[in-house]
Design an enzyme around this catalytic site. Structure first.
Site, PDB file in Angstrom:
ATOM      1  N   GLU A 155     -18.280  -2.254  44.558  1.00 32.31           N
ATOM      2  CA  GLU A 155     -19.290  -1.368  45.131  1.00 32.31           C
ATOM      3  C   GLU A 155     -20.686  -1.953  44.944  1.00 32.31           C
ATOM      4  O   GLU A 155     -21.572  -1.724  45.773  1.00 32.31           O
ATOM      5  CB  GLU A 155     -19.177   0.024  44.491  1.00 32.31           C
ATOM      6  N   HIS A 163     -18.137  -5.604  50.925  1.00 32.20           N
ATOM      7  CA  HIS A 163     -16.791  -5.656  50.323  1.00 32.20           C
ATOM      8  C   HIS A 163     -16.005  -6.873  50.819  1.00 32.20           C
ATOM      9  O   HIS A 163     -15.353  -7.574  50.046  1.00 32.20           O
ATOM     10  CB  HIS A 163     -16.004  -4.383  50.682  1.00 32.20           C
ATOM     11  N   HIS A 205     -22.174  -2.356  54.790  1.00 33.67           N
ATOM     12  CA  HIS A 205     -21.476  -1.946  53.568  1.00 33.67           C
ATOM     13  C   HIS A 205     -20.098  -2.603  53.490  1.00 33.67           C
ATOM     14  O   HIS A 205     -19.739  -3.210  52.472  1.00 33.67           O
ATOM     15  CB  HIS A 205     -21.360  -0.410  53.544  1.00 33.67           C
ATOM     16  N   GLU A 206     -19.330  -2.491  54.571  1.00 34.99           N
ATOM     17  CA  GLU A 206     -17.974  -3.061  54.556  1.00 34.99           C
ATOM     18  C   GLU A 206     -18.015  -4.587  54.501  1.00 34.99           C
ATOM     19  O   GLU A 206     -17.144  -5.218  53.896  1.00 34.99           O
ATOM     20  CB  GLU A 206     -17.169  -2.568  55.759  1.00 34.99           C
TER      21      GLU A 206
END
Lengths: 490, 490
Positions: free
Chosen positions: A285, A259, A255-256
């Protein structure tokens, strides 16, 4: 130098100082000595004062008046600078200071109230924050809708009405999917054994590399809450480990990385300019979620991850790739948004969106918030909230006056759904590559279509250009119904 | 608010931003991703611009005019602010900018020249730096001595003439001691075997704690060059390891702990004020050197360290505490200042002091510098310099225009000698405690006499108050002659 060049040079220094502020935040969460907090607050306060003075510097108004953009990207740079400058001008200094002071106290009150499971300890401060936020929204809205005015900080160009329509179409089909999944006879057991931290972190680093995270311009550390920090040439992520739940570590990392890779992949020509970062919270997101879910939790990629885990941990009690895929996508009802699976996640967000819109509009009182929360939770999740820490007190956002932030989580999932559908229609061999741990066909497409553009286009235009259609909730719903229908034999 | 209060509030923010700048430097040397350098340079440049603007802000002059100090400490605060402000005012912005630009290029030229062992590659840039430095010194000196004007940045209140007298008394006795030690029949073998890094770092942490370094307000990381960074509540150190030379790690750590504990132990009332740091470079070095040498390399403490090493590494080929004490204090001739033992170290510094004073005074040309260096080195060390990297190109200081910095190294050793003599006269049981790894009798005395006062007193006054006598080279010479006379049976 022309007015445009002077303005851009001034802005470049402001962006650089903004990066320094971000780095102080990273330092605080990862390496700062435990006793340094009081001094750090003064350091960040002093730097914040510098940034505020630069962002409200009257010369910006003069430069904007005189500047002529040399090209379309330059015109977008001016738009962005004007947007921020005008918003900053509209909010009186007194109100900004009151919000900073009050949110600081409210954050502490929220943490104490959550620990004590007592909403009353938080309610007075939340009311103060809400009043100040409404005052700020009125200053920004200039007669328009209060919530829409707040939303522009997180999702430029979005409106509450438009989101309401989109979310209204999502909700019943998500509730129905949820009921069918939980009513299914297929039992998916959780992975419940110990996985040593060193092994989890080794796989975490492998995953980060697999998704194209550039460690020459980033690093991975441990922190209580995973986050990504920075833009341009120095974009750092954090992850965490849970002894019995390695997927927390793996999917936090992916997830990170979504980003962080987005920030790393913005066109270098935009470095340290207003366009040198992600387009919006929603688009950001969308990248973290498509990396995490549509790619990272796909049957193809989880097969590769299963083999990596076997290599590191040996036999860990999951018989084959199909069982592992089901375990990774296991659906159970939970109270907590940040721990929710793909089926439940957006229902958590929709609840918050409706409640915070009512709060900002004055249709809901703070005193009535817990009851409204609990009633809505029971309606959508079929479960009674047991304690406030599992309900209205679980999220930090409102204590920090982040009204308008929540819907960008679901908007990101909606965008991810659109991008995934368009990408799979265009790119062949994507699952074959994923099944070998090769994300490049997917991440290259995302880099080309989305990431390299930074803030060059408005979020909706960007998604529209990438997918050839206006954003819609339909692809996300189809993706979820197909995926979980398959896993749960619906 | 009074003018004094306004000035101190402004200054407090400047100090806080200065701490942020220091933290960026720490980050760069320890954790920064390798590809982030270009962006980091812009970040530090932007913050440097902010700091420069604050330090030359004309309001400081107005506040200084109007401010009345509430007490003597307040008067010292004003003195410090005035000192820095007036110096900054005296140097034209054009000259500051030229120095910044030229030292940046000179630093690169120096690194390339050192790698190529070719002084000619560095000479033109060094000449430019020297010319600009002399111009700056003239602006600061206002008719006085150029070198003295530069010296005030590092050692307020010192003069070249005074240092010349002190160093003139040191030099012949150091040369004589050096000759006697190297002529001794006692052979001290080096410790030459591998010591694993984890063991070295574990002992390093034990040593930091033994010398009172507070890890709640600091941390230890690895870096190419050990350093201490920060003031107040966040003071970090770095260390390094060499597989075959564990004492490099151990004594780097103790040295940096001396600097860091000094900053940590400054009276909390001075936090983020001009008095909230060490008194001068010389006094700072006195703390790092007394921790490292008079305490850390003492017979008593090395006995304890020997037992720690036996615990971690087992039998490492040194038979007993006495042999270990001799090995730790082993004297050999070397070309490099930073690797020198206590007998040789100050001879390296004295050479640089005399040469840089001649350069600044115009008595020595850059073209003649290598020959002057080599001649002096042969005179004091009895050895011919083999290559420029082992001679005139070894130190970074001159490329960065740090003329006046070198003598503070020896001044620190002189101060350490004075403090050691006074402390041992006053504190009983010091060696008994050291032999158990307990430095508190010594470090408590240093905290009380020196460290807690921060920049409250001028360096000479501070040493005078602590020792009851004016600073003199005599105690250092007696200490060295006694110690090495004992080890080498002179």
């Amino acid at each position: 130098m022309t007015a445009f060049q002077e303005l851009m040079a001034f802005q470049r220094e402001t962006e650089a100082l903004g990066q320094v502020m971000g780095r102080l935040g990273w330092d605080q969460e990862t390496v700062m000595p435990s006793g340094a907090g009081a001094q750090r607050a003064e350091e960040m306060g002093a730097l914040d004062g510098v940034l505020h003075a630069r962002r409200t510097d009257p010369r910006i108004g003069e430069w904007l008046e005189a500047a002529e953009a040399p090209d379309e990207a330059g015109a977008r740079q001016l738009d962005e600078i004007r947007f921020v400058f005008e918003r900053t001008q509209r909010v009186p200094a007194r109100l900004s200071a009151a919000l900073a002071r009050t949110t600081s106290l409210a954050h502490r009150a929220w943490a104490e109230a959550r620990a004590a499971n007592d909403f009353e300890m938080f309610a007075p401060k939340l009311s103060e924050v809400l009043d100040l936020t409404r005052e700020k929204a009125a200053a920004l809205a200039d007669g328009g809708d209060l919530y829409d005015a707040l939303l522009q900080d997180y999702e430029p160009g979005a409106s509450g009405a438009e989101l309401e329509a989109m979310f209204g179409a999502l909700r019943p089909r998500l509730v129905a999917l949820r009921e069918r999944v939980l009513g299914s006879e297929r039992v998916v057991p959780p992975m419940d054994r110990a996985f040593d931290e060193a092994g989890q972190l080794a796989i975490s680093t492998t995953l980060a590399a697999a998704f194209g995270y550039d460690l020459n311009h980033g690093r991975i550390d441990k922190a209580v809450h995973p986050f990504s920090s920075g833009s341009g040439l120095d974009v750092r992520i954090t992850t965490r480990t849970e002894l019995h739940n390695p997927s927390n570590c793996f999917y936090s990392t992916i997830h990170e990385v979504g980003h962080a890779a987005y920030e790393q992949n913005v066109d270098g020509a935009y470095l340290l300019t207003p366009l040198g970062c992600g387009a919006s919270m929603g688009v950001h997101e969308s990248q973290s979620r498509i990396y995490e879910n549509q790619l990272g939790r796909s049957r193809a990629f989880t097969g590769w991850l299963y083999r990596q885990m076997r290599g590191v941990f040996g036999d860990f009690g999951v018989a084959n790739e199909d069982d592992f895929y089901a375990a990774i996508n296991r659906c159970n009802t939970g109270y907590i948004r940040t721990e929710a699976n793909e089926v439940h996640y957006n229902l958590h967000v929709l609840l918050r969106f409706d409640l915070e819109r009512d709060l900002v509009a004055g249709r809901l009182e703070v005193a009535d918030l817990p009851e409204a929360w609990n009633a809505r939770f029971f309606k959508d999740f079929g479960v009674e909230v047991d304690v406030p820490a599992n309900g209205v007190l679980q999220d930090v956002h409102w204590s920090e006056a982040l009204f308008g932030y929540f819907p960008t989580y679901t908007l990101g999932n909606v965008y991810a759904g659109c991008l995934n559908a368009a990408m799979r229609a265009e790119v062949s061999g994507l699952d074959e590559a994923l099944s070998l741990g090769d994300t490049r066909p997917a991440t290259d497409w995302l880099k080309t279509k989305i990431q390299r553009h930074g803030k060059r286009y408005q979020p909706k235009d960007l998604i529209g250009k990438a997918t050839g259609a206006a954003p819609s909730e339909a692809p996300l719903l189809e993706y979820l119904e197909t995926k979980f229908g398959g896993i749960y034999g619906l």
